[in-house]
Design an enzyme around this catalytic site. Structure first.
Site, short mmCIF file in Angstrom:
data_model
loop_
_atom_site.label_atom_id
_atom_site.label_comp_id
_atom_site.label_asym_id
_atom_site.label_seq_id
_atom_site.Cartn_x
_atom_site.Cartn_y
_atom_site.Cartn_z
N TYR A 142 -4.83 -6.90 -5.40
CA TYR A 142 -3.28 -7.00 -5.23
C TYR A 142 -3.87 -6.55 -3.24
O TYR A 142 -4.62 -5.77 -3.17
CB TYR A 142 -1.88 -6.02 -6.00
CG TYR A 142 -0.90 -6.28 -5.28
CD1 TYR A 142 0.21 -7.35 -5.14
CD2 TYR A 142 -0.58 -5.00 -4.98
CE1 TYR A 142 1.15 -7.42 -4.32
CE2 TYR A 142 0.01 -4.32 -4.00
CZ TYR A 142 1.48 -5.96 -3.73
OH TYR A 142 2.44 -5.49 -3.25
N ASP A 237 -10.20 -5.43 2.05
CA ASP A 237 -8.96 -4.90 1.62
C ASP A 237 -8.78 -3.38 1.64
O ASP A 237 -8.98 -2.86 0.07
CB ASP A 237 -7.70 -5.65 1.05
CG ASP A 237 -6.22 -4.44 1.28
OD1 ASP A 237 -5.97 -3.49 1.24
OD2 ASP A 237 -5.45 -5.31 0.59
N LYS A 267 -1.46 3.63 3.12
CA LYS A 267 -1.09 4.62 2.79
C LYS A 267 -2.08 5.71 3.17
O LYS A 267 -1.22 6.47 3.76
CB LYS A 267 -2.04 4.35 1.25
CG LYS A 267 -1.45 3.05 0.22
CD LYS A 267 -2.32 2.83 -0.77
CE LYS A 267 -1.70 1.12 -1.60
NZ LYS A 267 -0.24 1.97 -2.56
C1 LIG Z 1 -5.52 -3.06 -1.87
C2 LIG Z 1 -3.30 -3.19 -1.41
N1 LIG Z 1 -3.74 -3.67 -0.41
C3 LIG Z 1 -2.55 -4.15 -0.15
C4 LIG Z 1 -1.45 -3.50 -0.63
C5 LIG Z 1 0.32 -3.72 0.05
O1 LIG Z 1 0.47 -2.40 0.24
P1 LIG Z 1 1.94 -2.06 1.13
O2 LIG Z 1 3.09 -1.96 -0.41
O3 LIG Z 1 2.14 -0.99 2.09
O4 LIG Z 1 2.10 -3.78 1.65
C6 LIG Z 1 -2.08 -2.65 -1.80
C7 LIG Z 1 -0.86 -1.54 -2.12
O5 LIG Z 1 0.68 -1.74 -2.30
C8 LIG Z 1 -2.86 -2.65 -1.66
O6 LIG Z 1 -2.77 -1.57 -3.34
N1 LIG Z 2 -0.52 -0.70 -7.09
C1 LIG Z 2 0.56 -0.83 -5.99
C2 LIG Z 2 -0.09 -0.73 -4.53
O1 LIG Z 2 -1.59 0.03 -4.62
C3 LIG Z 2 1.72 -0.23 -6.09
C4 LIG Z 2 2.83 0.41 -4.46
C5 LIG Z 2 4.05 -0.65 -4.89
O2 LIG Z 2 3.36 -1.90 -4.66
O3 LIG Z 2 5.26 0.01 -4.50
#
Ligand SMILES: Cc1ncc(COP(=O)(O)O)c(C=O)c1O
Ligand SMILES: N[C@H](C=O)CCC(=O)O
Length: 429
Positions: A142, A237, A267
């Site tokens: 993701y 990532d 994060k």
């Molecule tokens: C590996 C990774 N990349 C990107 C994202 C996207 O970050 P955000 O939720 O801050 O848009 C997340 C989590 O949501 C993530 O776990």
């Molecule tokens: N797994 C997601 C982030 O790493 C969870 C956060 C979200 O999408 O709200």
């Protein structure tokens, strides 16, 4: 109805599904999400006034625990000087320097507000730099919710069992090639067939959004070799792993043995505030506007409250903090394994540094298909039995469990003593 239930009903009238991010909705485990009124250290408090040991940690940012006094003080100090300027600040420069000092691959850094923006910009930059359109991503990884990266995505997309998202054009989908994680042969074949179309391979540094599936030894380094041979970029990532598994992120944990072209953060780097970043080779980063032709912008990018929280967090995150979180993680992984074994529940606990998750199935998980082949109903029973004992796990079998420096002996005892009953619930007994 208790207060959380009342609020959820009210929320669903004005907010789709009652939540601002799908993973919060308890969709796959059933029941009512906790409406959090405040959080402190290892605990969250809901609107019913109940206190829970928190293993979500805001999905990663709360490495130091919730509302760490020094981080809160830094944000307060920043707030009285102004909430947002839309102009460069000293704190942005200091935070960029702090990131570069910890992650050598991030020679230059551009701050944004979300991980989604960071990976979306990385993809655009890769396309701009190479003049190619296609992107390779791995099933179960993701990278946020930009069109290019939603195919076969983990996290909430996996939790809802979706193949991708409606609203992504066929053209966008055509330019995203999905390959099984940890399958170098498949990736070699894709490059043999379409290498001259591929702008970049993007991978989670260590996937944590299909549950935790660490890269096979040498996998990321092999991605580096393969992409270099074909003139494609490697985007690592680290939104989830960065500054959480190690001061230098997953790249640091692997001794910076290979260098991606671009690396994304989120994060922890924002210390709980909306901040994320894209870093990478200086020559590539110089292609971003205003220096180069790849456009990227943001009214609130590098927001002063967020940079203050990020700086305070990185300054506090020393070896002692990582040692503590690593030890707690090892302790909990062993305890979960013991409880599930004692209850006769098929399971495998997998980790990537201090991040781990439990798959309710036998046998190692190395791909998204493996991750999906687990007993999600058993997870749901386990989850609710933990919640009944005031331990809040991520409400999905596809998410990592997060610990923090604030998880002390008392918090750990509460978690560990809740495990046997939860394991028996998972077993259906
Ligand atoms: C590996 C990774 N990349 C990107 C994202 C996207 O970050 P955000 O939720 O801050 O848009 C997340 C989590 O949501 C993530 O776990
Ligand atoms: N797994 C997601 C982030 O790493 C969870 C956060 C979200 O999408 O709200």
């Amino acid at each position: 109805m208790n207060r959380d239930q009342e609020l959820f009903e009210r929320a669903r009238r004005v907010i789709p599904g009652g939540v601002d991010s799908p993973v919060r909705a308890f969709g796959s485990v059933g029941g009512t999400p906790l409406f959090i009124s405040r959080a402190e250290g290892a605990y969250v408090f809901d609107e019913n006034g109940d206190r829970y040991v928190d293993l979500v940690c805001s999905w990663g940012p709360a490495l130091l625990g919730h509302a760490h006094p020094e981080v809160v003080a830094a944000v307060r100090e920043a707030a009285v000087r102004g909430l947002s300027f839309g102009a460069p600040t000293l704190a942005e420069v200091e935070l960029a320097e702090a990131v570069r000092a910890r992650v050598p691959a991030a020679e230059q850094v551009r701050f944004v507000s979300t991980g989604t923006e960071a990976t979306m910009t990385a993809v655009r930059l890769a396309r701009g730099a190479t003049g190619r359109d296609a992107i390779v991503k791995f099933a179960g990884c993701y990278h946020g919710h930009s069109d290019a990266l939603l195919a076969a995505a983990g996290s909430g997309v996996a939790t809802q069992g979706l193949p991708g998202s409606a609203g992504v054009t066929q053209a966008a989908a055509r330019d995203t090639i999905v390959v099984d994680y940890n399958d170098l042969d498949a990736l070699e074949r894709v490059f043999a067939e379409a290498g001259d179309r591929i702008a970049a391979v993007i991978t989670e540094a260590a996937p944590c959004n299909m549950g935790v599936v660490a890269p096979a030894p040498g996998f990321n380094a092999a991605l580096r070799d393969l992409t270099s041979r074909h003139g494609a970029l490697l985007i690592v990532d680290e939104v989830l792993t960065g500054f959480r598994v190690h001061g230098g992120g997953w790249l640091g944990l692997e001794g910076n043995a290979y260098a991606p072209d671009l690396v994304t953060f989120g994060k922890v780097v924002g210390g709980g505030m909306p901040l994320a970043a894209l870093g990478g080779r200086a020559d590539l980063m110089q292609l971003l506007a205003p220096v180069g032709p790849v456009y990227q912008a943001g009214t609130l990018s590098g927001n002063p409250l967020a940079t203050a929280a990020g700086l305070a967090t990185l300054r506090l995150a020393d070896r002692g903090i990582y040692g503590h979180v690593d030890d707690r993680s090892t302790q909990l992984q062993l305890a979960v394994g013991e409880a599930l074994t004692a209850a006769g529940v098929p399971h495998v606990v997998q980790n990537a540094g201090n991040l781990f998750s439990v798959f309710f199935r036998d046998g190692e998980v190395s791909t998204y298909d493996d991750a999906k082949a687990q007993d999600q109903a058993a997870f749901a029973r386990f989850f609710h039995a933990m919640l009944d004992q005031k331990v809040a796990l991520p409400p999905s079998a596809f998410e990592a469990w997060f610990l923090s420096a604030a998880h002390d002996d008392k918090a750990m005892d509460q978690i560990v003593s809740a495990l046997p009953a939860a394991a028996r619930a998972a077993a259906g007994s």
